[in-house]
Each structure stands twice: as structure tokens, then as C-alpha cells.
Motif scaffolding. Structure first.
Motif, PDB file in Angstrom:
ATOM      1  N   VAL A  90       0.819  -1.287  -0.011  1.00 40.39           N
ATOM      2  CA  VAL A  90       0.019   0.126  -0.002  1.00 40.39           C
ATOM      3  C   VAL A  90       1.097   1.137   0.072  1.00 40.39           C
ATOM      4  O   VAL A  90       1.883   1.374   0.844  1.00 40.39           O
ATOM      5  N   ARG A  91       0.627   2.048  -1.016  1.00 43.27           N
ATOM      6  CA  ARG A  91       1.584   3.318  -1.127  1.00 43.27           C
ATOM      7  C   ARG A  91       0.880   4.589  -0.883  1.00 43.27           C
ATOM      8  O   ARG A  91      -0.619   4.544  -1.518  1.00 43.27           O
ATOM      9  N   VAL A  92       1.085   5.438  -0.168  1.00 38.96           N
ATOM     10  CA  VAL A  92       0.386   6.899  -0.018  1.00 38.96           C
ATOM     11  C   VAL A  92       1.137   7.830  -0.334  1.00 38.96           C
ATOM     12  O   VAL A  92       2.287   8.010   0.261  1.00 38.96           O
ATOM     13  N   PHE A  93       0.693   8.760  -1.242  1.00 40.87           N
ATOM     14  CA  PHE A  93       1.349   9.838  -2.172  1.00 40.87           C
ATOM     15  C   PHE A  93       0.808  11.128  -1.371  1.00 40.87           C
ATOM     16  O   PHE A  93      -0.387  11.370  -1.437  1.00 40.87           O
ATOM     17  N   ARG A  94       1.615  11.956  -1.093  1.00 37.88           N
ATOM     18  CA  ARG A  94       1.157  13.400  -0.744  1.00 37.88           C
ATOM     19  C   ARG A  94       1.945  14.342  -1.430  1.00 37.88           C
ATOM     20  O   ARG A  94       3.533  14.595  -1.471  1.00 37.88           O
ATOM     21  N   VAL A  95       1.498  15.580  -2.134  1.00 35.64           N
ATOM     22  CA  VAL A  95       2.317  16.565  -2.769  1.00 35.64           C
ATOM     23  C   VAL A  95       2.711  17.349  -1.687  1.00 35.64           C
ATOM     24  O   VAL A  95       1.659  18.223  -1.089  1.00 35.64           O
ATOM     25  N   THR A  96       4.070  17.689  -1.376  1.00 30.96           N
ATOM     26  CA  THR A  96       4.322  18.649  -0.282  1.00 30.96           C
ATOM     27  C   THR A  96       4.821  20.100  -0.751  1.00 30.96           C
ATOM     28  O   THR A  96       4.732  20.934   0.170  1.00 30.96           O
ATOM     29  N   ALA A  97       5.101  20.183  -1.957  1.00 34.35           N
ATOM     30  CA  ALA A  97       5.747  21.323  -2.319  1.00 34.35           C
ATOM     31  C   ALA A  97       5.836  21.550  -3.957  1.00 34.35           C
ATOM     32  O   ALA A  97       5.859  20.750  -4.610  1.00 34.35           O
ATOM     33  N   LEU A  98       5.919  22.719  -4.238  1.00 35.22           N
ATOM     34  CA  LEU A  98       6.288  23.292  -5.706  1.00 35.22           C
ATOM     35  C   LEU A  98       7.550  23.837  -5.477  1.00 35.22           C
ATOM     36  O   LEU A  98       7.542  25.155  -5.112  1.00 35.22           O
ATOM     37  N   GLU A  99       8.471  23.517  -6.090  1.00 33.52           N
ATOM     38  CA  GLU A  99       9.904  24.093  -5.817  1.00 33.52           C
ATOM     39  C   GLU A  99      10.299  24.538  -7.231  1.00 33.52           C
ATOM     40  O   GLU A  99      10.184  23.921  -8.371  1.00 33.52           O
ATOM     41  N   SER A 100      11.043  25.807  -7.184  1.00 35.93           N
ATOM     42  CA  SER A 100      11.580  26.160  -8.431  1.00 35.93           C
ATOM     43  C   SER A 100      12.967  26.037  -8.434  1.00 35.93           C
ATOM     44  O   SER A 100      13.781  25.909  -7.604  1.00 35.93           O
ATOM     45  N   ARG A 125       6.049   9.916  -0.517  1.00 35.47           N
ATOM     46  CA  ARG A 125       5.389   8.527  -0.593  1.00 35.47           C
ATOM     47  C   ARG A 125       5.723   7.756   0.676  1.00 35.47           C
ATOM     48  O   ARG A 125       6.967   7.575   1.018  1.00 35.47           O
ATOM     49  N   ARG A 126       4.823   7.205   1.427  1.00 33.72           N
ATOM     50  CA  ARG A 126       5.009   6.332   2.519  1.00 33.72           C
ATOM     51  C   ARG A 126       4.424   4.831   1.873  1.00 33.72           C
ATOM     52  O   ARG A 126       3.286   4.881   1.313  1.00 33.72           O
ATOM     53  N   ALA A 127       5.092   3.875   2.398  1.00 37.56           N
ATOM     54  CA  ALA A 127       4.593   2.338   1.697  1.00 37.56           C
ATOM     55  C   ALA A 127       4.837   1.424   2.921  1.00 37.56           C
ATOM     56  O   ALA A 127       5.683   1.605   3.871  1.00 37.56           O
ATOM     57  N   VAL A 163       7.807 -18.219   4.906  1.00 36.64           N
ATOM     58  CA  VAL A 163       8.385 -16.898   4.867  1.00 36.64           C
ATOM     59  C   VAL A 163       7.423 -15.770   5.368  1.00 36.64           C
ATOM     60  O   VAL A 163       6.316 -15.842   4.472  1.00 36.64           O
ATOM     61  N   GLU A 164       7.638 -15.019   6.327  1.00 39.93           N
ATOM     62  CA  GLU A 164       6.730 -14.055   6.371  1.00 39.93           C
ATOM     63  C   GLU A 164       7.321 -12.689   6.656  1.00 39.93           C
ATOM     64  O   GLU A 164       8.441 -12.665   7.231  1.00 39.93           O
ATOM     65  N   GLY A 165       6.982 -11.629   6.205  1.00 40.64           N
ATOM     66  CA  GLY A 165       7.725 -10.387   6.516  1.00 40.64           C
ATOM     67  C   GLY A 165       6.566  -9.292   6.348  1.00 40.64           C
ATOM     68  O   GLY A 165       5.646  -9.070   5.608  1.00 40.64           O
ATOM     69  N   ALA A 166       7.201  -8.199   6.850  1.00 43.81           N
ATOM     70  CA  ALA A 166       6.590  -6.848   6.709  1.00 43.81           C
ATOM     71  C   ALA A 166       7.651  -5.738   6.616  1.00 43.81           C
ATOM     72  O   ALA A 166       8.676  -5.771   7.558  1.00 43.81           O
ATOM     73  N   GLY A 167       7.233  -4.856   6.109  1.00 44.19           N
ATOM     74  CA  GLY A 167       8.314  -3.468   5.850  1.00 44.19           C
ATOM     75  C   GLY A 167       7.629  -2.263   5.536  1.00 44.19           C
ATOM     76  O   GLY A 167       6.237  -2.106   5.483  1.00 44.19           O
ATOM     77  N   ALA A 168       8.229  -1.311   5.654  1.00 44.23           N
ATOM     78  CA  ALA A 168       7.866   0.245   5.456  1.00 44.23           C
ATOM     79  C   ALA A 168       8.944   0.737   4.792  1.00 44.23           C
ATOM     80  O   ALA A 168      10.063   0.495   4.680  1.00 44.23           O
ATOM     81  N   GLY A 169       8.649   2.040   4.082  1.00 44.25           N
ATOM     82  CA  GLY A 169       9.558   2.933   3.409  1.00 44.25           C
ATOM     83  C   GLY A 169       8.993   4.123   3.079  1.00 44.25           C
ATOM     84  O   GLY A 169       7.726   4.560   3.199  1.00 44.25           O
ATOM     85  N   THR A 170       9.879   5.046   3.021  1.00 43.71           N
ATOM     86  CA  THR A 170       9.485   6.417   2.438  1.00 43.71           C
ATOM     87  C   THR A 170      10.429   6.637   1.223  1.00 43.71           C
ATOM     88  O   THR A 170      11.670   6.111   0.885  1.00 43.71           O
ATOM     89  N   LEU A 171       9.873   7.564   0.159  1.00 46.99           N
ATOM     90  CA  LEU A 171      10.525   8.018  -1.154  1.00 46.99           C
ATOM     91  C   LEU A 171      10.025   9.446  -1.434  1.00 46.99           C
ATOM     92  O   LEU A 171       8.933   9.653  -1.236  1.00 46.99           O
TER      93      LEU A 171
END
Length: 151
Positions: free
Chosen positions: A54-64, A75-77, A94-102
Motif C-alpha cells: 500500500v502506497r500513500v502519496f502526498r504533494v508537499t511542495a512546488l519548488e523552483s 510517498r509512504r509505503a 516465509v513471512e515479512g513486513a516492511g515500510a519505506g519512504t520515497l
């Protein structure tokens, strides 16, 4: 019919491309948030693994920038992994869980990924009748345009 990921290597490459392909909403402005999810199958060491994310995206800025403006999207996943294999008389789970940011930088006109950096980790438990192990996989992710070669 679905190909067996343990006999067709393309599944591994396609999983890696998932970070690059982002479905962008038609309209983006700072504060816009959207999510996606996916399930896919891959293979590691002969073990068929089912991954869900599951990935959640959020626009945080408009940069010049000197080359023009970029939209910054965070993005958080979260990811889960499940696999079972039988070898001889031993069944291994095999079982696993993870998280990440991008952090993506997108072209505000085309939505193309111009750059992205992030970190992720995945905790795995491998349990068999004979042996069990725990492991943590960490990844640093960098997506950037391929350098132009002189002609």
C-alpha cells in the motif's frame, strides 16, 4: 495463465520498476493526497513469494529550479510478504513486513519522475521444522535520469 515466477526471471525486474511508475491524479496541487495498492508474485531462492503493498502519496511542495519548477511528492509505503515451500520433509514458511519512504520530484506538466530518493526496510522470518531465522533487509533507493551521452 500466470507464469511461474520461479521459472521466469522477468518478475524480479518488473517488481523493481514499481518504484518508477506512479499513477498521477489529473490535477495536482500542494496538499493533494492519493493512494494505490498492489499484489504481485516473485521468486527468491526457489521460493514463490506473494507481496502486497500500500502506497500513500502526498504533494508537499512546488519548488523552483534553474531548469524549471518541480512538484515534490512524499510517498509512504507498507509491504507484506508471504511464502511457503516444501523441500523434502520440511515445510518452510516465509513471512515479512516492511515500510519505506520515497521523495519524488515530478515534472508538473507531464508527471514524469525527474528524481527520487528514499529508504526502506523489510523484516523477514523464515521458519522451518529444522531451522528458523530472522533477517532485516534495508534498501537505499535512487531514481534519476540517465546521463545523456555525447554524440
Amino acid at each position: 495463465p500466470e507464469a511461474d515466477p520461479c521459472t521466469v526471471g522477468v518478475h524480479n525486474a518488473l517488481g523493481a520498476l514499481r518504484e518508477l511508475f506512479v499513477r498521477i491524479p489529473d490535477t495536482l496541487r500542494v496538499g493533494t493526497e492519493w493512494a494505490d495498492s498492489g499484489r504481485y508474485v516473485t521468486c527468491r531462492a526457489g521460493v514463490r513469494l506473494e507481496l502486497s503493498s500500500v502506497r500513500v502519496f502526498r504533494v508537499t511542495a512546488l519548488e523552483s529550479r534553474p531548469a524549471g519548477a518541480v512538484l515534490v511528492v512524499d510517498r509512504r509505503a507498507t509491504t507484506s510478504v508471504l511464502g511457503i515451500t516444501v523441500r523434502g520433509e520440511d515445510t518452510t514458511r516465509v513471512e515479512g513486513a516492511g515500510a519505506g519512504t520515497l521523495r519524488y520530484e515530478l515534472d508538473p506538466v507531464t508527471g514524469a519522475v525527474l528524481d527520487a530518493t528514499g529508504l526502506s526496510s523489510l523484516d523477514l522470518a523464515v521458519r522451518g521444522r529444522i531451522r528458523s531465522e530472522n533477517a532485516r533487509q534495508t534498501n537505499a533507493i535512487r531514481i534519476s535520469p540517465r546521463a545523456q551521452r555525447p554524440r
